[in-house]
Scaffold this motif. Structure first.
Motif, PDB file in Angstrom:
ATOM      1  N   MET A 109       1.170   3.063   6.917  1.00  0.00           N
ATOM      2  CA  MET A 109       1.478   3.532   8.272  1.00  0.00           C
ATOM      3  C   MET A 109       0.210   3.716   9.092  1.00  0.00           C
ATOM      4  SD  MET A 109       4.772   6.087   7.914  1.00  0.00           S
ATOM      5  CE  MET A 109       4.005   7.212   6.743  1.00  0.00           C
ATOM      6  N   GLU A 110      -0.850   4.212   8.448  1.00  0.00           N
ATOM      7  CA  GLU A 110      -2.114   4.371   9.170  1.00  0.00           C
ATOM      8  C   GLU A 110      -2.592   3.039   9.730  1.00  0.00           C
ATOM      9  OE1 GLU A 110      -6.691   6.036   8.447  1.00  0.00           O
ATOM     10  OE2 GLU A 110      -5.182   6.205   6.878  1.00  0.00           O
ATOM     11  N   GLN A 111      -2.510   2.004   8.899  1.00  0.00           N
ATOM     12  CA  GLN A 111      -2.961   0.687   9.342  1.00  0.00           C
ATOM     13  C   GLN A 111      -2.026   0.109  10.399  1.00  0.00           C
ATOM     14  OE1 GLN A 111      -3.327  -1.426   5.598  1.00  0.00           O
ATOM     15  NE2 GLN A 111      -5.510  -1.007   5.516  1.00  0.00           N
ATOM     16  N   TRP A 112      -0.715   0.289  10.189  1.00  0.00           N
ATOM     17  CA  TRP A 112       0.265  -0.266  11.133  1.00  0.00           C
ATOM     18  C   TRP A 112       0.138   0.408  12.496  1.00  0.00           C
ATOM     19  CZ3 TRP A 112       5.808   0.946  12.477  1.00  0.00           C
ATOM     20  CH2 TRP A 112       6.443  -0.160  13.071  1.00  0.00           C
ATOM     21  N   PHE A 113       0.065   1.736  12.495  1.00  0.00           N
ATOM     22  CA  PHE A 113      -0.059   2.456  13.761  1.00  0.00           C
ATOM     23  C   PHE A 113      -1.351   2.071  14.488  1.00  0.00           C
ATOM     24  CE2 PHE A 113       2.391   6.180  11.620  1.00  0.00           C
ATOM     25  CZ  PHE A 113       3.571   5.436  11.656  1.00  0.00           C
ATOM     26  N   HIS A 114      -2.403   1.802  13.720  1.00  0.00           N
ATOM     27  CA  HIS A 114      -3.694   1.436  14.320  1.00  0.00           C
ATOM     28  C   HIS A 114      -3.585   0.143  15.127  1.00  0.00           C
ATOM     29  CE1 HIS A 114      -8.040   1.151  14.754  1.00  0.00           C
ATOM     30  NE2 HIS A 114      -7.972  -0.109  14.364  1.00  0.00           N
ATOM     31  N   GLU A 115      -2.637  -0.727  14.758  1.00  0.00           N
ATOM     32  CA  GLU A 115      -2.465  -1.991  15.481  1.00  0.00           C
ATOM     33  C   GLU A 115      -1.644  -1.838  16.757  1.00  0.00           C
ATOM     34  OE1 GLU A 115      -4.039  -4.671  14.832  1.00  0.00           O
ATOM     35  OE2 GLU A 115      -4.923  -3.969  12.946  1.00  0.00           O
ATOM     36  N   ALA A 116      -1.212  -0.601  17.080  1.00  0.00           N
ATOM     37  CA  ALA A 116      -0.465  -0.301  18.303  1.00  0.00           C
ATOM     38  C   ALA A 116       0.807  -1.147  18.411  1.00  0.00           C
ATOM     39  CB  ALA A 116      -1.350  -0.494  19.527  1.00  0.00           C
ATOM     40  N   PRO A 117       1.713  -1.026  17.438  1.00  0.00           N
ATOM     41  CA  PRO A 117       2.915  -1.853  17.451  1.00  0.00           C
ATOM     42  C   PRO A 117       3.937  -1.384  18.466  1.00  0.00           C
ATOM     43  CG  PRO A 117       3.063  -0.269  15.674  1.00  0.00           C
ATOM     44  CD  PRO A 117       1.692  -0.095  16.291  1.00  0.00           C
ATOM     45  N   THR A 118       4.854  -2.273  18.844  1.00  0.00           N
ATOM     46  CA  THR A 118       6.125  -1.850  19.418  1.00  0.00           C
ATOM     47  C   THR A 118       6.850  -1.118  18.301  1.00  0.00           C
ATOM     48  OG1 THR A 118       6.173  -3.819  20.801  1.00  0.00           O
ATOM     49  CG2 THR A 118       8.266  -2.676  20.476  1.00  0.00           C
ATOM     50  N   HIS A 119       7.566  -0.029  18.588  1.00  0.00           N
ATOM     51  CA  HIS A 119       8.053   0.798  17.475  1.00  0.00           C
ATOM     52  C   HIS A 119       9.226   0.171  16.730  1.00  0.00           C
ATOM     53  CE1 HIS A 119      11.024   2.625  20.368  1.00  0.00           C
ATOM     54  NE2 HIS A 119      11.715   2.891  19.277  1.00  0.00           N
ATOM     55  N   HIS A 120       9.820  -0.874  17.272  1.00  0.00           N
ATOM     56  CA  HIS A 120      10.821  -1.645  16.536  1.00  0.00           C
ATOM     57  C   HIS A 120      10.168  -2.883  15.911  1.00  0.00           C
ATOM     58  CE1 HIS A 120      13.737   0.069  19.725  1.00  0.00           C
ATOM     59  NE2 HIS A 120      13.876   0.771  18.607  1.00  0.00           N
ATOM     60  N   CYS A 121      10.858  -3.459  14.928  1.00  0.00           N
ATOM     61  CA  CYS A 121      10.411  -4.719  14.342  1.00  0.00           C
ATOM     62  C   CYS A 121      11.629  -5.482  13.844  1.00  0.00           C
ATOM     63  CB  CYS A 121       9.425  -4.491  13.184  1.00  0.00           C
ATOM     64  SG  CYS A 121      10.125  -3.598  11.783  1.00  0.00           S
ATOM     65  N   ALA A 122      11.427  -6.724  13.470  1.00  0.00           N
ATOM     66  CA  ALA A 122      12.486  -7.537  12.860  1.00  0.00           C
ATOM     67  C   ALA A 122      12.197  -7.642  11.377  1.00  0.00           C
ATOM     68  CB  ALA A 122      12.518  -8.928  13.487  1.00  0.00           C
ATOM     69  N   MET A 123      13.246  -7.460  10.550  1.00  0.00           N
ATOM     70  CA  MET A 123      13.068  -7.599   9.112  1.00  0.00           C
ATOM     71  C   MET A 123      13.659  -8.919   8.648  1.00  0.00           C
ATOM     72  SD  MET A 123      14.182  -5.147   5.900  1.00  0.00           S
ATOM     73  CE  MET A 123      13.637  -3.702   6.784  1.00  0.00           C
ATOM     74  N   ARG A 126       0.849  -1.184   0.000  1.00  0.00           N
ATOM     75  CA  ARG A 126       0.000   0.000   0.000  1.00  0.00           C
ATOM     76  C   ARG A 126       0.889   1.241   0.000  1.00  0.00           C
ATOM     77  NH1 ARG A 126      -2.063  -3.716   3.515  1.00  0.00           N
ATOM     78  NH2 ARG A 126      -4.214  -4.376   3.202  1.00  0.00           N
ATOM     79  N   HIS A 127       0.299   2.373  -0.353  1.00  0.00           N
ATOM     80  CA  HIS A 127       1.014   3.650  -0.274  1.00  0.00           C
ATOM     81  C   HIS A 127       1.530   3.827   1.158  1.00  0.00           C
ATOM     82  CE1 HIS A 127       1.516   8.025   0.123  1.00  0.00           C
ATOM     83  NE2 HIS A 127       1.733   8.017  -1.193  1.00  0.00           N
ATOM     84  N   PRO A 128       2.716   4.442   1.332  1.00  0.00           N
ATOM     85  CA  PRO A 128       3.265   4.589   2.689  1.00  0.00           C
ATOM     86  C   PRO A 128       2.292   5.175   3.700  1.00  0.00           C
ATOM     87  CG  PRO A 128       4.930   5.190   1.084  1.00  0.00           C
ATOM     88  CD  PRO A 128       3.667   4.921   0.309  1.00  0.00           C
ATOM     89  N   ASP A 129       1.521   6.185   3.301  1.00  0.00           N
ATOM     90  CA  ASP A 129       0.588   6.786   4.256  1.00  0.00           C
ATOM     91  C   ASP A 129      -0.489   5.796   4.690  1.00  0.00           C
ATOM     92  OD1 ASP A 129       1.956   9.129   4.151  1.00  0.00           O
ATOM     93  OD2 ASP A 129       0.552  10.163   2.825  1.00  0.00           O
ATOM     94  N   GLU A 130      -1.015   5.055   3.720  1.00  0.00           N
ATOM     95  CA  GLU A 130      -2.053   4.076   4.037  1.00  0.00           C
ATOM     96  C   GLU A 130      -1.479   2.946   4.886  1.00  0.00           C
ATOM     97  OE1 GLU A 130      -5.219   1.050   1.801  1.00  0.00           O
ATOM     98  OE2 GLU A 130      -3.947   2.384   0.614  1.00  0.00           O
TER      99      GLU A 130
END
Length: 500
Positions: free
Chosen positions: A463-477, A457-461
């Protein structure tokens, strides 16, 4: 020595396997029983490439089902495959899983893509009607409160048994490839809870003050993953540092020179410089102490942070962390900075599965390329690097105390998956999974890891969805598209998951 040889091997999953049928058939249709057992042996042989397989054989009655349940229970299996060879009553299957509580996958894998309709006998048909009892078994599981999964497709033999009237060479058929991809994923996923239940995660220092998303309840982590958290002090590492020999430092320096490119000065950023000889020697000395720490405390992963008072011994010690922790991450001991224990779990899951797992957070958005740069000031999983990572001397660590050597790198170009382990308001761990593509976009020369990722998805879309899930701000790639694999891990561990 292979510089990326794991310090501790991943534990293979213990997999139960049995084939089902109906006892009344064996006298009525000579050769059917033996034919189904041959299919079971084929499954065992191929599954053995991915896990430790315990094959009970044939379950064809309620009494045999109880024996099989006890047998699997004694072997402490992590997952059971029920191979639906032909029709069987559900009463033969249910006792297996009422006794042994390991998760169950029903295998509805037909031996042939098309039956020889003109010449088929009843006995021949029965060898191919594995789908027939699956609805009945599913109904019994549902009413008994037993979670189940079904893999549908073809068996994938590379030969046709002499007894068969149809062509059973289906190993190249798309339906066989799909079924075996799913089987492999289930077995690989089952290695995660087994390995975590036997893991010791070091927690060195503390969590970066004020990062509320990263604070973790150690008891909650152990309750939901099975891993043990070993609380370590900086004085433990300092004691081991004093024991490091010059020959160990020399060996670490050789390891670093093989795995990294040493940078020159960066005109654009006055704090990014060629590492000095003193910085390199210190990073290698600390790296040798970090490996001693892992071995002395039998660690499988490490999360760490310690700012240290200005000019103190511990400030100097932590300034040398990034290189050694990157070396450990490359050798199967994931290291997560800033005291982020949940992301250490995410990195370990990726590493167990052989998909990498590099420490990342959002760096910046490139709205021209529509990519999100993900990375951090270290550590980095060298095994999934696009080329050799670069070591840069840093005049300061932004937001932290001290100076030292940092890693600049990007993850291999191609498919990637981010895995975020977060915690809900109810105290439950949750996996947030996102697939994307690592691009060959330009990165900054500032001594940080950075990977431009184009999500679906577009970065804005996104990020909106990711932030909505209340993530820990780090992740593993991780490298590769691994959503289906990570979803299976979540299911086997009883964790919630969402895939974006």
């Amino acid at each position: 020595m292979n510089m990326q040889q794991p310090i501790k091997p991943v534990k293979k999953a213990r997999i139960g396997l049995y084939t089902i049928g109906l006892a009344a058939y064996w006298q009525q249709f000579p050769g059917l029983r033996e034919r189904l057992l041959e299919y079971g042996r084929f499954l065992k042989s191929k599954m053995s490439e991915f896990g430790e397989i315990h094959d009970y054989g044939l379950v064809d009655s309620e009494g045999e089902g109880r024996k099989a349940g006890e047998w699997f229970q004694e072997r402490n299996v992590d997952l059971i495959f029920c191979h639906s060879g032909t029709y069987s009553t559900s009463s033969a299957v249910l006792p297996v899983h009422q006794i042994c509580k390991a998760p169950v996958v029903v295998l509805n894998v037909q031996p042939t893509a098309r039956m020889n309709y003109a010449e088929t006998t009843t006995g021949e048909w029965l060898a191919h009607c594995g789908a027939c009892p699956v609805p009945e078994i599913s109904n019994a599981f549902a009413r008994a409160g037993i979670a189940f999964r079904v893999v549908n497709g073809l068996l994938g033999l590379d030969y046709t048994p002499a007894i068969s009237l149809a062509d059973e060479k289906t190993h190249d058929h798309p339906a066989a490839k799909r079924s075996w991809a799913a089987i492999q994923e289930w077995i690989r996923a089952a290695s995660v809870p087994r390995t975590l239940r036997h893991s010791r995660f070091g927690f060195l220092g503390n969590t970066y003050s004020g990062m509320l998303d990263m604070y973790s309840d150690f008891t909650m982590i152990q309750a939901q993953t099975g891993l043990h958290v070993e609380i370590l002090e900086m004085c433990d590492l300092d004691r081991l540092l004093r024991e490091v020999t010059d020959s160990e430092v020399k060996a670490k320096l050789a390891e670093v020179q093989e795995m990294f490119t040493i940078s020159e000065d960066v005109p654009a950023d006055p704090i990014a410089r060629r590492p000095t000889d003193e910085q390199m020697e210190w990073s290698c000395r600390v790296a040798a102490a970090q490996e001693r720490l892992v071995r002395e405390y039998d660690l499988d992963a490490l999360t760490y942070y310690y700012h240290g008072a200005p000019g103190s011994t511990y400030e100097k010690l932590q300034s040398g962390f990034i290189v050694g922790h990157s070396l450990l991450t490359a050798r199967g001991i994931p290291c997560a900075g800033e005291g982020d224990l949940k992301t250490a779990v995410a990195m370990k899951i990726c590493d167990i599965l052989g998909t990498g797992g590099s420490f990342s957070e959002i760096v910046v958005v490139d709205y021209e390329d529509e990519t999100i740069l993900l990375g951090h000031d270290g550590p980095f999983h060298i095994a999934i690097s696009e080329g050799k990572p670069v070591l840069r001397g840093m005049g300061l660590y932004h937001g932290k105390q001290g100076t030292g050597v940092s890693v600049e790198a990007k993850v291999k170009t191609g498919p990637v998956t981010t895995l975020n382990v977060t915690q809900t308001g109810e105290g439950r761990l949750k996996l947030i999974i996102s697939e994307g593509e690592s691009t060959n976009g330009t990165i900054m020369k500032i001594g940080n890891t950075q990977t431009p990722v184009k999500f679906r998805r577009h970065p804005d879309e996104y990020m909106e969805q990711w932030f909505h899930e209340a993530p820990t701000h780090h992740c593993a790639m991780a490298i590769g598209h691994q959503a289906k694999l990570f979803q299976k891990v979540a299911e086997l561990m009883g964790l919630a998951q969402v895939t974006l």
